[in-house]
Structure formats: structure tokens, C-alpha cells
Design an enzyme around this catalytic site. Sequence first.
Site, short mmCIF file in Angstrom:
data_model
loop_
_atom_site.label_atom_id
_atom_site.label_comp_id
_atom_site.label_asym_id
_atom_site.label_seq_id
_atom_site.Cartn_x
_atom_site.Cartn_y
_atom_site.Cartn_z
N GLY A 197 51.04 39.83 39.32
CA GLY A 197 51.30 38.26 39.44
C GLY A 197 52.30 38.20 38.35
O GLY A 197 52.24 37.14 37.35
N ALA A 198 53.29 39.10 37.77
CA ALA A 198 54.38 38.93 36.99
C ALA A 198 55.71 38.42 37.47
O ALA A 198 56.40 38.38 36.72
CB ALA A 198 54.43 40.19 35.96
N ASP A 234 51.10 43.37 47.31
CA ASP A 234 50.06 42.42 47.35
C ASP A 234 48.73 42.71 47.12
O ASP A 234 48.17 43.81 47.48
CB ASP A 234 50.18 41.96 49.17
CG ASP A 234 49.02 40.73 49.51
OD1 ASP A 234 48.06 40.59 48.55
OD2 ASP A 234 49.27 40.13 50.33
N VAL A 235 48.16 42.06 45.98
CA VAL A 235 46.99 42.98 45.40
C VAL A 235 45.81 42.62 46.44
O VAL A 235 44.81 43.33 46.11
CB VAL A 235 46.59 42.22 44.23
CG1 VAL A 235 47.80 42.28 42.94
CG2 VAL A 235 46.40 40.54 44.29
N ASN A 242 46.28 39.75 36.59
CA ASN A 242 46.49 38.13 36.49
C ASN A 242 46.85 37.34 37.79
O ASN A 242 46.68 36.16 37.85
CB ASN A 242 47.80 38.25 35.59
CG ASN A 242 48.45 36.71 35.47
OD1 ASN A 242 48.10 35.91 34.75
ND2 ASN A 242 49.51 36.65 36.17
N SER A 301 39.86 31.42 34.13
CA SER A 301 40.35 30.09 33.93
C SER A 301 39.02 29.40 33.34
O SER A 301 38.03 29.79 33.20
CB SER A 301 40.65 29.49 35.30
OG SER A 301 40.97 28.06 35.18
N TYR A 349 38.16 27.86 44.21
CA TYR A 349 39.09 28.37 43.22
C TYR A 349 38.16 28.67 42.16
O TYR A 349 38.07 29.81 41.45
CB TYR A 349 40.29 27.53 42.76
CG TYR A 349 40.97 27.88 41.31
CD1 TYR A 349 41.71 29.04 41.55
CD2 TYR A 349 40.82 27.16 40.29
CE1 TYR A 349 42.53 29.44 40.57
CE2 TYR A 349 41.55 27.80 39.28
CZ TYR A 349 42.45 28.94 39.40
OH TYR A 349 43.00 29.34 38.23
N ALA A 383 34.90 28.91 42.15
CA ALA A 383 34.09 30.08 42.51
C ALA A 383 34.58 31.46 42.01
O ALA A 383 34.06 32.33 41.56
CB ALA A 383 33.71 29.79 43.87
N ILE A 430 48.37 25.29 31.72
CA ILE A 430 49.61 25.91 31.17
C ILE A 430 50.79 25.35 31.73
O ILE A 430 50.83 25.49 33.06
CB ILE A 430 49.29 27.57 31.51
CG1 ILE A 430 48.04 28.25 30.87
CG2 ILE A 430 50.55 28.08 30.66
CD1 ILE A 430 47.74 27.53 29.40
#
Length: 254
Positions: free
Chosen positions: A14-15, A64-65, A91, A143, A157, A159, A190
Site C-alpha cells: 500500500g505504498a 494485490d495483497v 500497510n 487503526s 472496517y 472489525a 491522518i
Amino acid sequence: MFTPLTGRTALITGATKGIGRGLARVFLEAGAHVAVVGRDEAAGAATVDELRRAGGEALQVVADVSVAADVERMVAETVRRFGGIDVLCANAGIFPSARLPEMTESDIDEIFAVNVKGTMLAVRACLTPLAASGRGRVIVTSSITGPITGVGGWSHYGATKAAQLGFVRGAAVELAGQGITVNAVLPGNIDTEDWDQAPPERRQAMEASIPQGRLGTVADIAHAALFLASEEAGYITGQTIIVDGGQVLVESSA
Ligand code: NAP
């Protein structure tokens, strides 16, 4: 003074934008080679260009992770290019909103596939190089939402972000004997590209709810992650660091 990451390799999922791009910049400045992972080829290329112009070594991997084969390839390409992996920043994440009455089965499946399964697949795929490093580091971006707070419309989210911490703790125990630490950073709100579209009043209301009176920066998160990746943080594992300007501390505004 912390030992720089000179010559080490950080793989950051996710960079292509947001917090992950901030992680990539800060890890590169600290001396690491950086693998930039995401699905958006153009955005990943722009991140890698920026990093190379800053004078560092960066590799783009389009993956795609949530797809195991992609994750295995992401690790193989990084090891082929840099010779190993010392740090994994897991991330990548998504945060679409869905209130419960409208939440579909596919909404639930998708968010768990990326945020939870994607994190677990990335850690699993990096095990061999992280163990070979002798000081492997995993830093998961969780988070405050879920582990600490709740937000209507983001229950699925929350969860996933809480589930990541269960995984962090179990993995930390399992991997301690291989010299691998596993920790999480819990960002508050953020300032990423996401806020560019938000109405100014929404931003002002958010800032007012944060004791420090501002949104966090991607660098605020990256510096906490950099500490957890450092040589000096080697005895810290299975832990969380909240980076939120004091947002979760407020008891009541009354
Ligand atoms: P963002 O700006 O939307 O960036 C998300 C990143 O994840 C992008 O690089 C995206 O790349 C990547 N990604 C999404 N799905 C992916 C997939 N299936 N495979 C590979 N990469 C994928 O979000 P962000 O705000 O930086 O969030 C990053 C992390 O921080 C997330 O885990 C999020 O939950 C967490 N977080 C953010 C905040 C905040 O205020 N921003 C607060 C707390 C926690 P592609 O689109 O190129 O695939």
C-alpha cells in the site's frame, strides 16, 4: 541515536499513496532499499520515481495483497532485486463505509480479504527472508478505529483493524524465536489525499476533536514505524503504538 537502516530492505504494501508512500519516503531517508507495492501501476511508478529522485533504491511491484500468488511474487521480486527483506510494513488497507442495514456479504468479504487476509498473507510470504535477516521486523498499520474506538458506518472496517491486532500478538509469539518482531502502529486521522475532497467544515470539525488541533501527517506514522523497525526496538514485540495527537484520550467535551 538510532542505527540507520543502511543496506536493509523494507517491503511496504500500500505504498502507492497515503501513509504507505510516507513510510516509503521515511524508510528510504533512513537508508533502506524500498519495495513499493500496490495495484495502481501509474501511482506506484510515480512513487518510485519520487524515491529514486531522492537518491534511493526503490522497486515497484504491482500486486494485490488479497491474492496469495501476487503476494508470493511480490516477495520473490523483492528478494531477487535486493537480496532479502528485513522489514515488512503491512500497510495496505481499504476503508469503504457501509452502514449495517445496507452492508452486503461482498462488502464484508472484500474488507476482510484486503485488511486481514492481505496482512496475514504478506507476513507468511516474508517469513523466510525475515528469518534470514536475523532481525526481521513486521509493522502492521492498524487503526484507532476498532481496537480503541467505534465509528458508525465503519463497523466492518473496525472489525478488521481489531483482527489485525489478534494476528500481531499470535505472530509475535510464534516468530520471536526467529528474531522477528511483530508490532502495530494505530493511526488516528491522518492527512492523506483522501482529505483533498473533504469539505473544509469536516476537516475543521475533525481537527477540533484532536487535542493537538491538527490531523496527523504520514511522516508522524512513518517515524513510529521506523522506531519499531530499528535495531534498538529489537526487544519490543506484540505491541501497539497509538499515533493520534491525543484523540482517544478525551473523556468528554462537556
Ligand atoms: P490510502 O491513501 O487509500 O492508501 C491505501 C494504500 O493501500 C494504497 O497504496 C493502495 O494501493 C493500497 N491497497 C489497497 N488495497 C490493496 C490491495 N488489495 N492490494 C495492494 N494494495 C492495496 O489509505 P491510507 O489512509 O494511506 O491507509 C493506509 C493504511 O492506514 C490502511 O491500512 C488504513 O486502514 C490505515 N489507517 C489510515 C488512517 C488514515 O487516517 N488515513 C487512519 C487509521 C488507519 P492501490 O490502490 O495502488 O492498490
